[in-house]
Write an enzyme that holds these catalytic residues in place. Structure first.
Site, PDB file in Angstrom:
ATOM      1  N   TRP A  48       0.781   3.268  14.752  1.00  0.00           N
ATOM      2  CA  TRP A  48       0.644   3.067  16.209  1.00  0.00           C
ATOM      3  C   TRP A  48       1.886   3.481  16.986  1.00  0.00           C
ATOM      4  O   TRP A  48       1.887   3.459  18.209  1.00  0.00           O
ATOM      5  CB  TRP A  48       0.302   1.596  16.515  1.00  0.00           C
ATOM      6  CG  TRP A  48      -1.090   1.194  16.148  1.00  0.00           C
ATOM      7  CD1 TRP A  48      -2.138   2.040  15.862  1.00  0.00           C
ATOM      8  CD2 TRP A  48      -1.615  -0.139  16.052  1.00  0.00           C
ATOM      9  NE1 TRP A  48      -3.272   1.305  15.577  1.00  0.00           N
ATOM     10  CE2 TRP A  48      -2.976  -0.030  15.698  1.00  0.00           C
ATOM     11  CE3 TRP A  48      -1.065  -1.408  16.228  1.00  0.00           C
ATOM     12  CZ2 TRP A  48      -3.791  -1.150  15.510  1.00  0.00           C
ATOM     13  CZ3 TRP A  48      -1.868  -2.522  16.042  1.00  0.00           C
ATOM     14  CH2 TRP A  48      -3.219  -2.391  15.686  1.00  0.00           C
ATOM     15  N   LYS A  49       2.958   3.764  16.280  1.00  0.00           N
ATOM     16  CA  LYS A  49       4.224   4.139  16.940  1.00  0.00           C
ATOM     17  C   LYS A  49       4.583   3.078  18.000  1.00  0.00           C
ATOM     18  O   LYS A  49       4.305   1.899  17.793  1.00  0.00           O
ATOM     19  CB  LYS A  49       4.117   5.553  17.509  1.00  0.00           C
ATOM     20  CG  LYS A  49       3.616   6.550  16.456  1.00  0.00           C
ATOM     21  CD  LYS A  49       3.750   7.987  16.831  1.00  0.00           C
ATOM     22  CE  LYS A  49       3.250   8.851  15.692  1.00  0.00           C
ATOM     23  NZ  LYS A  49       3.389  10.275  15.957  1.00  0.00           N
ATOM     24  N   HIS A  58       9.639   8.951   8.591  1.00  0.00           N
ATOM     25  CA  HIS A  58       8.772   9.629   9.560  1.00  0.00           C
ATOM     26  C   HIS A  58       9.593  10.681  10.315  1.00  0.00           C
ATOM     27  O   HIS A  58      10.771  10.470  10.590  1.00  0.00           O
ATOM     28  CB  HIS A  58       8.163   8.608  10.533  1.00  0.00           C
ATOM     29  CG  HIS A  58       7.103   9.222  11.389  1.00  0.00           C
ATOM     30  ND1 HIS A  58       7.403   9.936  12.516  1.00  0.00           N
ATOM     31  CD2 HIS A  58       5.753   9.264  11.253  1.00  0.00           C
ATOM     32  CE1 HIS A  58       6.269  10.392  13.051  1.00  0.00           C
ATOM     33  NE2 HIS A  58       5.258   9.994  12.298  1.00  0.00           N
ATOM     34  N   GLU A 117       9.764  11.450  13.306  1.00  0.00           N
ATOM     35  CA  GLU A 117      10.424  10.978  14.533  1.00  0.00           C
ATOM     36  C   GLU A 117      11.710  10.233  14.193  1.00  0.00           C
ATOM     37  O   GLU A 117      12.683  10.287  14.938  1.00  0.00           O
ATOM     38  CB  GLU A 117       9.437  10.107  15.349  1.00  0.00           C
ATOM     39  CG  GLU A 117       8.396  10.977  16.048  1.00  0.00           C
ATOM     40  CD  GLU A 117       7.016  10.352  16.167  1.00  0.00           C
ATOM     41  OE1 GLU A 117       6.882   9.132  16.134  1.00  0.00           O
ATOM     42  OE2 GLU A 117       6.048  11.136  16.288  1.00  0.00           O
ATOM     43  N   GLY A 137      -1.698   9.065  13.954  1.00  0.00           N
ATOM     44  CA  GLY A 137      -1.000   8.520  15.110  1.00  0.00           C
ATOM     45  C   GLY A 137      -1.970   8.315  16.264  1.00  0.00           C
ATOM     46  O   GLY A 137      -2.731   7.344  16.314  1.00  0.00           O
ATOM     47  N   GLY A 138      -1.982   9.264  17.177  1.00  0.00           N
ATOM     48  CA  GLY A 138      -2.742   9.141  18.428  1.00  0.00           C
ATOM     49  C   GLY A 138      -4.188   8.689  18.249  1.00  0.00           C
ATOM     50  O   GLY A 138      -4.658   7.777  18.947  1.00  0.00           O
TER      51      GLY A 138
END
Ligand code: PGA
Length: 258
Positions: free
Chosen positions: A12-13, A97, A99, A236-237
């Site tokens: 879900w970041k 990850h 990011e 993710g999204g």
């Protein structure tokens, strides 16, 4: 063993409050009863872990941290330890990850320490690797994957295939809507297995679970999951929406059953 059920992990970041996470997870618990052919893992933000864990209420759904610090405790403002994640109900943690690597500057040495600390604390690891667009365009994808696996797993005598899941996520496909073609993904998954086999001669690389991540959605899930060597997804999204997330899991379950 590479899993018989596809693993459908949601990252879900920095999205969803504890209450939003709770609502999603409680609905997932009942929806998952109809999708028993897929294995679910939720990775909420650290602030939502406890509440999501409460919503899971003993259901067979994994809970993962998105990141952790390698130290056991100490003066590391803003960080969480493996023990803290465990105490919130996590059984695993995402490490490396892209990011974390490219936005927060994590190095292979950091990731190596995190993987070791997580395993020691009893957390399983979802270990992300993947090349930048420039690496791919320069023909360096395999080299980059090799370097990441070498530094991230330095000091490991054996690869614990029952504790570490690899997530191959080409950085150029993350959050961009550009998905790797099935040829690109299949080839990279094969390369990862080859590299692991070379790095750990005693390992049967076919027993390693390797997820694909990068713009996975219900419209591309079928062709990806059918691809040789893809054991599931890190999403993710598309995993922020319960219907879309469940749809991807349903597709994966159906294709995996053939
Ligand atoms: P995405 O993210 O599905 O939004 O591309 C995947 C990931 O970063 O794990």
């Amino acid at each position: 063993m590479s899993p018989s059920k596809p693993i459908i992990a949601a990252n879900w970041k920095m999205n969803k409050t504890p209450q939003e996470g709770y609502d999603f997870a409680s609905q997932l618990v009942s929806r998952a009863l109809e999708i028993r052919g897929a294995e679910f893992i939720l990775a909420p933000s650290a602030t939502a872990l406890s509440k999501v864990y409460a919503a899971l209420d003993g259901a067979n759904i994994g809970l993962a941290g998105q990141n952790m610090h390698f130290a056991e405790a100490g003066a590391y403002t803003g960080e969480n330890s493996a023990a803290m994640l465990k105490a919130c109900g996590c059984d695993s943690v995402i490490v490396g990850h892209s990011e974390r690597r490219h936005v927060f500057g994590e190095t292979g040495a950091d990731i190596n320490k995190k993987i070791k600390a997580a395993l020691l604390a009893g957390l399983n690891v979802i270990h992300c690797i993947g090349e930048l667009l420039a690496d791919r365009e320069g023909g360096n994808t395999t080299q980059v994957l090799r370097e990441q696996l070498a530094s991230d797993l330095a000091g490991f005598d054996e690869f614990p295939a029952d504790r570490i899941i690899i997530a191959y996520e080409p950085v150029w496909a993350i959050g961009t809507g550009v998905v790797a073609s099935v040829e690109q993904a299949g080839e990279a998954h094969g390369e990862v297995r080859n590299i692991l086999g070379e790095q750990f001669p005693k390992l049967d690389a076919s027993t390693v679970s390797i997820l694909y991540g990068g713009s996975v959605k219900s419209s591309n899930a079928a062709e990806l999951i059918k691809t040789e060597g893809i054991d599931g997804f890190l999403i993710g999204g598309a995993a922020l929406d319960l219907d879309e997330y469940c749809k991807i899991a349903e597709i994966a379950q159906m294709e995996a059953r053939g």
